[in-house]
Each structure stands twice: as structure tokens, then as C-alpha cells.
Design an enzyme around this catalytic site. Structure first.
Site, short mmCIF file in Angstrom:
data_model
loop_
_atom_site.label_atom_id
_atom_site.label_comp_id
_atom_site.label_asym_id
_atom_site.label_seq_id
_atom_site.Cartn_x
_atom_site.Cartn_y
_atom_site.Cartn_z
N ARG A 87 -2.83 5.18 10.61
CA ARG A 87 -3.04 3.68 10.64
C ARG A 87 -1.98 2.81 10.87
O ARG A 87 -0.85 3.60 10.95
CB ARG A 87 -3.85 3.10 9.13
CG ARG A 87 -3.12 3.68 8.09
CD ARG A 87 -3.32 3.01 6.85
NE ARG A 87 -2.75 3.51 5.72
CZ ARG A 87 -1.54 3.11 5.21
NH1 ARG A 87 -1.04 2.39 5.73
NH2 ARG A 87 -1.27 3.76 4.00
N GLU A 92 4.04 20.00 -5.24
CA GLU A 92 5.24 20.36 -4.35
C GLU A 92 6.32 20.28 -5.24
O GLU A 92 6.46 19.58 -6.40
CB GLU A 92 5.19 19.34 -3.41
CG GLU A 92 3.88 19.29 -2.20
CD GLU A 92 4.35 18.40 -1.24
OE1 GLU A 92 3.84 18.76 -0.19
OE2 GLU A 92 5.08 17.36 -1.46
N LYS A 106 -4.19 15.76 2.68
CA LYS A 106 -2.68 15.86 2.63
C LYS A 106 -2.54 17.62 2.58
O LYS A 106 -1.83 18.13 3.49
CB LYS A 106 -1.95 15.56 1.41
CG LYS A 106 -1.54 14.00 1.31
CD LYS A 106 -0.87 13.53 -0.03
CE LYS A 106 -0.20 12.24 0.17
NZ LYS A 106 -1.62 11.14 0.16
N HIS A 122 6.79 5.44 -6.42
CA HIS A 122 6.25 5.91 -5.06
C HIS A 122 5.57 5.00 -4.10
O HIS A 122 5.17 5.23 -3.20
CB HIS A 122 5.18 7.08 -5.37
CG HIS A 122 5.74 8.19 -6.20
ND1 HIS A 122 6.85 9.02 -5.99
CD2 HIS A 122 5.46 8.65 -7.35
CE1 HIS A 122 7.13 9.66 -7.20
NE2 HIS A 122 6.12 9.59 -7.82
#
Length: 680
Positions: A292, A200, A116, A235
């Protein structure tokens, strides 16, 4: 085209790939662990090879073993599905070195987007807007906390190598940072073998919108429009739909173009998803790229008339993309609901057990043009299990993906609500009732979407337990009486003998009896007892629900399906018996009634006997208390890991920890006492 491929996965995606391959005339090889020896994906493939014990690290994550099976069986390519090795660049390299085609992007693309933090740096250089945060390599806890303080709370911690909601924590204040970081890193190392995290700014009321992209080896790259995946818990996505409600064409084009540019920047090939987080004002930021096929890919297939697995196979074989960008129009609206073996009323705790009964709504497996006038089928089910299969603690507890299509969102919503009402499962806890409340709730039905939708609407999505209605009790009583009739008829030597049949006949007066039930709220609360008095009559019964009386009669019976009259009302439902539990399905609801067994749920309380117990099989990953320690109600005592998620065992009240019974690393069984506890 390939003659034979190996599917390096399990569950519904393995079944999905096998179905498409069969339609294309391609033979398939399944690999399976000891826990999956009798699984559906083994049955639907042409060949199947055992690769190891149940733990994924000893079977589905053993790349060398899977490649050896592919070579031994003559497979030309390996389809990784999603999860496991699907985003493992080293495995993709190993396939190439072995002369096998990896049905996915190049290893270089996975490495560029697999981290990420690296992906965000790449997007930053390409002028793609990013959420404020820290994506660097410094993983010192004090430094990361300083970054969190700088960004401003709430802060989102994410595993750099992660996906699927694993290794993610929202931190509301600085003093909670260190504990959340430790938990995040433990889950990350367990799920991905890498505990690196990034931090973040956690946006308020954002939407999660992703773009499906597809590229071939001839330089072509397209986007197949967007999916809205905002409805999440922990999440992890719960509902997905396509197209995103309220998406203006110009924003769709902007996001699609940005996604294609991101894919081209890393030389992408195959199916991929570029994920964005969007504010309510329409501004959007790059989050990550999943290299994917995604779990939610069916909604894209339904609105674009494409088979994305077929596209994967054709592109991997070297063919160009089947369609150009201008040919990819949106047709109708599609919604997907993930049906899990889990208990929403107990914090979505995964459930294990056997699917004793599984009645599904009228549906088809994926087939283009399966509906009327060439439209998609109105209801589709992708599943890797069948009635009688077990949901084990070793893998993701997904039972099925329920996908519907409608000419517009209103029709799709109605079809989803009806399909959920017809999806009936007995044997373990599921989220079906929760999904139905979610779909029918005002927020989702009116497209008031953001990633906090479930939390914002918790009062309506998790209502207080209600009394079981008389109709449900009546169905249980009628089903029980009819079962008694069947049993007596099976052993009676003379069907005309009134003393040998359970018909309620009496020489003088009417036969009266009492039925006792307890409802199972599945929420850890005290169960409520119900007494139903029954007076037999020649053509039915008089039922007494504790002061409210009503005449009842059986209109029709077809297996588990029952039609009854209760007073002046005709009702239809189904009753499935599992031991002493009667599962009543009526009016789109599911009631579990324990017959004459007040101890049915004894011992389920966390602190039964003063010994806090494991809610399911798993591994102890942290012991946060010590023998002799005084604790407060809600204090975390033990952390377990099961089904790739962490579960915290907390003190049920103020009290004393008398003894620690397990240590870090120990495997525990369902219901095992973890520590001895004395309430204050």
C-alpha cells in the site's frame, strides 16, 4: 481517466487523495462513521455517505457496505488509503467481482506479502538475506518459546499479518516469553483478526530503511529511492527522512534492485514499500513488504518531484508509469514529523479532546513546484483535522504530518525545527515539544541513527521538569491584564471614567496585586506554584517573581500575539487561554499555566482515593489481579486497549487489591475507577 472514485478511508490520507483527484478532474465520494460526521475528509469530497457507527469494525472495515456505496454513487474505483481495508485481499477480490477497480496491487500480491511468514519464505527462495528466526505455522506457546531460546535473546515477536508497530514485543529473557506472547497475540487479533506470530533475532542498533517501489500493468517497475525510518517508539515511526543519511550510491542501487525484484516476484502493481533492517556496517535484511501507500510517502514525493497518489490513479486506470528509473533523481532532502495527540511524558499515552486552537506554520498542501525555482515548498502539512475538530478514542490520534524540504539535510533540519516552534495546539496533549527536542538533539542532527535512538537518548529527550522562566510568567500576566481591560471596556459606559476601567488607576499610591499560577508539567509530578506580584505604573508594570523584580511593558498586541519588554529584553510570544489555563508559546517552547486554581490537576494521580483509574476510554482486555491479592509496586493489575494499543495499569505501591470493578470485555470511560486498592 476515472470520472469518480470512492475513498474508503478517513483522516489525512482521505483528504490527500481527494486533493489530488480534484486536481485531476476526478469526483470523489467519502464514506464516514457516526464519529466522523463533521470531519474534514467529509467536507473536502464531492459526496459523503454514512456507513455505520464509530467502531471501525462496524464502519470502515465493512467492505460489503463500502462496495454498495460505490455502486450506488456511480464510482468506478475505490482508493483504500492506508490501514483499514488497504491490505485486505478479500476486499480487493470483492471490488473486482463488483466491477470496481481496486486502486492497489492484485489480491494475489497482497496474499503473497500480507503474511510476514509467507513473505519471508518467498524472499528466502529468491536468495534475499533474512534475519535469523522462525516463520512457520506452529503457534504452540511452548514450541515458540523453544524457538526463542534457540534464536537467542533478545527476540522480537511480530504479528504475522500486522503492521504499524501493532502486535510487536521485544523479549529480553526466556522467562518473559509467555507473558509477551499472550499480549502480542491479543493485540494482533484485535488489530488484524489474526493472532499468528513469528519470532526473529532482535538486532542491536539496526537502522530501518525502506524502498518505495512502483509497478504498472505493462511490466514496468521502478524504485523511487529510500527512506530512513529508524527513529521509532513502540516500533511505530516518529520521524522519517529521504534520502537516508550516509547511503552510498552502490548500496542504494543494491537495495533498490532487491526491492524491485521482490515486487516483480509477486506480480506487483501500484505503490508498495519493501522494508529492510540494516546493520551499522551496511549489511541489510528483508523485513516485510507493505502492499500500500505508506504514511511517510510525502518525503519521497518531495525529493523526487512526484505525486504518488496521481501515479496510483494513473496506474490503476491502466496507464504506464509516468517516469522511468533513470528519470528518478534525488533532489534535496526531506524530513517528516508525525504530530500526534499523545503525551510523551506519560509513556506516549494517547490524548483525546478538542483542538481548541491550532496555529500552523506557514505551509502549503501538496503541490509540485510550490517553492521557488520549481523546488518543493519548504514546509508542507498533510492533515485530516481542523481547529475545532475532536480527536476521538476510536481512531489513530494523528493530528498532522509536518513535512519540510531543504537543499540539503542541514537546511531541512533547520526548517523542521522552526516549523515545530510555530506549530501551536491547545486543547489536548501533543508530542510537538518532544519532536523539537528530538530533531535538535545531537543523535538525530548528527545522523547517529538506529531504532533505539529514543531509548538511548531518553535523558535528554525526557528532561526533568524545569521551573517556568520569568518570561513565560510575564506573558501570562500581561495577557490576563489585557483581557481584563478588554472586558471592562466592553461594559463601561464612560471610557474616561477611571473607576470604570481595569487600568489599575488609584487615587493615592500604586495599585498592587498578586497573581497565582501553577505549572502543568504533564508528567504526573507535583505541580509547582508561582506567585507574581504586580505593581501598576502609568506605562507598564513592575513584576516581582519572588524576589527578582523587573519592569514590564506591552510593545504590541495582535490577537494572541504579544511583544513585551521585560527588563532590558524584548520578547515575542503568543498566549492562548483555555478556561483557567494559559498556554504560553515563546522561545520555541510551550508552557501551560493554571491561573489561581490549585485543584486544576486534582485526581489525575493513578491511585487517587485508592482507586486506580482508566487513563482514557477503552476496553478491559485482561484482569491480572484478584480481590484480596497482595501485590508489589509495579505489578500489572489490569490491561486496557485504547486507540489500537494496549496500556497496562500497574500497582503504584505495595498493597492490597480490595475490589475488582470491571471484567474482561467491559468498556470503561476516561477516569473510571478500575479497582479499589489499599497501599501497604
Amino acid at each position: 481517466m476515472f470520472k469518480k472514485i470512492l475513498i474508503a478511508n478517513r483522516g489525512e490520507i482521505a483528504c490527500r487523495v481527494a486533493a489530488t483527484a480534484r486536481r485531476m478532474g476526478i469526483k470523489t465520494v467519502a464514506v464516514y462513521s457516526e464519529a466522523d460526521a463533521g470531519s474534514k475528509h467529509v467536507a473536502v469530497c464531492d459526496e459523503a455517505v454514512l456507513i455505520g457507527p464509530a467502531p471501525a469494525k462496524e464502519s470502515y472495515l465493512c467492505g460489503e457496505r463500502i462496495i454498495a456505496v460505490a455502486l450506488a454513487t456511480g464510482a468506478q474505483a475505490i482508493h483504500p488509503g492506508y490501514g483499514f481495508l488497504s491490505e485486505n485481499a478479500d476486499f480487493a477480490d470483492a471490488c473486482e467481482q463488483a466491477g470496481l477497480v481496486f486502486i492497489g496491487p492484485p489480491a494475489s500480491s497482497m496474499r503473497a506479502m500480507g503474511s510476514k511468514s509467507a513473505a519471508k519464505s518467498l524472499m528466502e527462495s529468491a536468495d534475499v538475506p533474512l534475519v535469523p528466526g522462525y516463520h512457520g505455522d506452529n503457534q504452540d506457546p511452548d514450541f515458540l518459546q523453544q524457538q526463542g531460546d534457540r534464536i537467542g535473546y533478545p527476540v522480537l515477536l511480530k504479528a504475522s499479518a500486522g503492521g504499524g508497530g501493532k502486535g510487536m514485543r521485544v523479549i529480553e529473557k526466556s522467562e518473559d516469553f509467555k507473558a509477551a506472547l499472550e499480549s502480542c497475540k491479543r493485540e494482533a487479533i484485535s488489530s488484524f483478526g489474526d493472532d499468528k506470530v513469528l519470532a526473529e533475532k532482535y538486532l542491536q542498533r539496526p537502522r530501518h530503511i525502506e524502498i518505495q517501489v512502483f509497478a504498472d500493468t505493462h511490466g514496468n517497475c521502478v524504485y523511487l529511492h529510500e527512506r530512513d525510518c529508524s527513529v521509532q517508539r513502540r516500533h511505530q515511526k516518529v520521524l522519517e527522512e529521504a534520502p537516508a543519511p550516509g547511503m552510498p550510491p552502490e548500496r542504494r542501487a543494491a537495495m533498490g534492485t532487491a526491492a524491485v525484484n521482490a515486487a516483480k516476484a509477486v506480480g506487483y502493481v501500484g505503490a508498495g514499500t519493501v522494508e529492510f533492517i540494516a546493520n551499522q556496517d551496511g549489511s541489510f535484511y528483508f523485513m516485510e513488504m507493505n502492499t500500500r501507500l505508506q504514511v511517510e510517502h510525502p518525503v519521497t514525493e518531495m525529493i523526487t518531484g512526484t505525486d504518488l497518489v496521481e501515479w496510483q490513479l494513473r496506474v490503476a486506470f491502466g496507464e504506464p508509469l509516468p517516469k522511468k528509473q533513470e528519470e528518478l533523481a534525488i533532489h534535496g532532502h526531506s524530513i517528516e514529523a508525525r504530530i500526534y495527540a499523545e503525551n510523551p511524558e506519560k509513556g506516549f499515552l494517547p490524548s483525546i479532546g478538542t483542538l481548541r486552537h491550532m496555529d500552523t506554520p506557514g505551509a502549503v498542501s501538496f503541490e509540485l513546484g510550490a517553492g521557488s525555482n520549481g523546488d518543493p515548498a519548504p514546509v508542507r502539512i498533510d492533515s485530516g483535522v481542523r481547529e475545532g475538530d475532536a480527536i476521538s478514542p476510536f481512531y489513530d490520534p494523528m493530528i498532522a504530518k509536518l513535512i519540510v524540504w531543504g537543499a540539503d539535510r542541514t537546511q531541512a533540519l533547520a526548517r523542521m525545527s522552526q516549523a515545530l516552534a510555530e506549530f501551536r495546539i491547545v486543547g489536548l496533549a501533543t508530542n510537538i515539544a518532544f519532536l523539537k527536542r528530538l530533531v535538535e538533539g545531537g543523535a538525530f542532527s548528527q545522523a547517529d541513527l538506529d531504532t533505539g535512538l529514543i531509548e538511548r537518548n531518553s535523558d535528554t529527550l525526557f528532561p526533568a521538569p524545569r521551573a517556568v522562566p520569568a518570561g513565560a510568567l510575564a506573558f501570562a500576566v500581561v495577557a490576563l491584564i489585557e483581557a481584563e481591560k478588554d472586558a471592562s471596556a466592553a461594559v463601561s459606559k464612560n471610557s474616561a471614567d477611571p473607576f470604570g476601567n481595569a487600568l489599575g488607576w488609584r487615587l493615592n499610591g500604586a495599585y498592587k496585586r498578586q497573581f497565582s499560577f501553577a505549572d502543568d508539567y504533564s508528567a504526573g509530578t507535583d505541580t509547582k506554584a508561582y506567585q507574581v506580584g504586580v505593581t501598576y505604573h502609568p506605562h507598564g508594570w513592575e513584576l516581582d517573581f519572588g524576589g527578582m523584580e523587573a519592569e514590564a511593558s506591552l510593545l504590541k498586541r495582535d490577537g494572541a500575539e504579544l511583544s513585551i519588554n521585560l527588563g532590558a529584553t524584548s520578547m515575542h510570544g503568543a498566549v492562548r487561554r483555555d478556561g483557567d489555563n494559559f498556554h504560553v508559546f515563546t522561545g520555541g517552547r510551550h508552557f501551560v499555566l493554571a491561573y489561581n486554581d490549585p485543584m486544576a490537576h486534582a485526581g489525575e494521580a493513578e491511585a487517587a482515593g485508592g482507586r486506580l483509574t482508566a487513563p482514557m476510554p477503552g476496553k478491559v482486555v485482561a484482569v491480572l489481579a484478584s480481590k484480596g491479592q497482595q501485590v508489589k509496586k509495579g505489578d500489572a493489575l489490569v490491561i486496557m486497549e485504547a486507540m489500537k494499543m494496549e496500556h497496562t495499569i500497574a500497582a503504584p505501591s505495595d498493597g492490597l487489591v480490595e475490589e475488582i470493578l470491571y471484567q474482561v470485555g467491559d468498556q470503561v470511560t476516561d477516569g473510571a475507577p478500575l479497582l479499589a486498592f489499599a497501599a501497604a
